[in-house]
Design a protein around this motif. Structure first.
Motif, PDB file in Angstrom:
ATOM      1  N   LYS A 294      32.557-101.594-101.312  1.00 26.30           N
ATOM      2  CA  LYS A 294      33.367-100.692-100.828  1.00 26.30           C
ATOM      3  C   LYS A 294      33.733-100.646 -99.105  1.00 26.30           C
ATOM      4  CE  LYS A 294      33.593 -95.706-100.156  1.00 26.30           C
ATOM      5  NZ  LYS A 294      32.868 -94.319-100.327  1.00 26.30           N
ATOM      6  N   THR A 295      32.572-101.134 -98.514  1.00 27.82           N
ATOM      7  CA  THR A 295      32.716-101.137 -97.023  1.00 27.82           C
ATOM      8  C   THR A 295      33.598-102.533 -96.546  1.00 27.82           C
ATOM      9  OG1 THR A 295      30.581-100.169 -96.877  1.00 27.82           O
ATOM     10  CG2 THR A 295      31.686-101.231 -95.048  1.00 27.82           C
TER      11      THR A 295
ATOM     12  N   GLU B  69      24.524-103.248-101.831  1.00 24.36           N
ATOM     13  CA  GLU B  69      24.773-102.042-102.383  1.00 24.36           C
ATOM     14  C   GLU B  69      26.155-101.355-101.970  1.00 24.36           C
ATOM     15  OE1 GLU B  69      21.751-102.544-101.327  1.00 24.36           O
ATOM     16  OE2 GLU B  69      21.021-102.944-103.351  1.00 24.36           O
ATOM     17  N   ASN B  70      26.451-101.277-100.747  1.00 22.30           N
ATOM     18  CA  ASN B  70      27.571-100.826-100.118  1.00 22.30           C
ATOM     19  C   ASN B  70      28.751-101.756 -99.640  1.00 22.30           C
ATOM     20  OD1 ASN B  70      27.041-101.829 -97.429  1.00 22.30           O
ATOM     21  ND2 ASN B  70      25.723 -99.882 -97.137  1.00 22.30           N
TER      22      ASN B  70
ATOM     23  N   THR C  46      32.940 -97.051 -92.240  1.00 26.38           N
ATOM     24  CA  THR C  46      31.339 -97.106 -92.428  1.00 26.38           C
ATOM     25  C   THR C  46      30.874 -95.714 -92.411  1.00 26.38           C
ATOM     26  OG1 THR C  46      31.080 -97.440 -90.005  1.00 26.38           O
ATOM     27  CG2 THR C  46      31.577 -99.478 -91.408  1.00 26.38           C
TER      28      THR C  46
END
Length: 266
Positions: A140-141, A136-137, A175
């Protein structure tokens, strides 16, 4: 065993670097190159940088093991940042090797002033949350880790420093993990960047391995004493950091002064 002046000076330099790392927890590696060049007497600035980078990698690895055992390393994030930055360190160190050694030292002095300013500014640590890289992240991360890691790696390789003072904020920005996890995770990159830089310099014959061995040995001893003193002076940590920042700034000014004198000679 008979120690020459060079051996003894390298051993003492390692003790100083390791002691600062153990006492403050970071930043001590910026002393490696000035000590090797001005105190130990390594004649070639590039050899001083390459040798310092090799020692930084070993010292960072030793510190990493302790953080890893304590579960303070976010391995997925650390690996991505380190992988991207290692490529950057190769690029940066390749550029550093073609820059005139005295000009590189002059720029190194400027970096020391930046490090001093960064440490002197008192900021409350960010209130990070427990972070785990997920599907899910990741969208972006991961790009943030790669981009920031690449930039930090280039700077680390160019100046032959561990770059921890840049890696920690970089990981935090990408993060938002807790500070202690960012510090532990940063050591993966500091180890990788130092190793990549040292390997690139060694490829060109610009690492003095016997001096590296004495620097590392001294760092182990200094780190033990610095770590013990850190526990005793824990309540005065901020004061220690301020004093250390002033010392880094003073050495940085000296490096710049010496560099300007050399470059002004006809």
């Amino acid at each position: 065993m008979h120690l020459s002046y060079l051996d003894g000076a390298a051993l003492l330099s390692g003790v100083i670097v390791g002691f600062v790392l153990g006492l403050i927890g970071g930043g001590g590696s910026v002393f490696a190159t000035p000590l090797l060049y001005y105190f130990v007497g390594v004649a070639n600035p590039h050899v001083a940088i390459g040798t310092g980078a090799a020692a930084v990698a070993v010292n960072a690895l030793a510190n990493l093991l302790g953080h890893a055992r304590a579960g303070r390393v976010k391995w997925a994030c650390a690996a991505i940042f380190a992988a991207a930055g290692s490529g950057g360190a190769i690029i940066g160190s390749s550029l550093g090797k073609i820059v005139d050694g005295q000009k590189l030292l002059l720029l190194f002095g400027v970096v020391m002033l930046v490090v001093a300013a960064q440490m002197a500014i008192k900021r409350p640590p960010p209130q990070g949350h427990d972070f785990r890289l997920t599907r899910e992240n990741a969208g972006k991360t991961v790009p943030a880790l790669v981009l920031i890691g690449l930039v930090v790696g280039v700077l680390s390789g160019f100046f032959g420093i561990g770059g921890g003072f840049l890696v920690v904020p970089g990981i935090l920005a990408a993060t938002g993990m807790p500070m202690i996890a960012a510090i532990g995770s940063s050591l993966v990159s500091v180890t990788a960047f130092g190793a990549a830089t040292a390997a690139n310099y060694a490829w060109s014959g610009l690492v003095d391995w016997p001096v590296t061995a004495f620097l590392v040995a001294g760092g182990v001893v200094g780190g033990v004493f610095g770590g013990r003193l850190a526990g005793v002076l824990a309540a005065r940590r901020q004061l220690l950091t301020q004093v250390f920042a002033a010392l880094v700034a003073a050495v940085g000014i000296y490096v710049i002064y010496r560099g300007v004198l050399v470059l002004m000679k006809p």
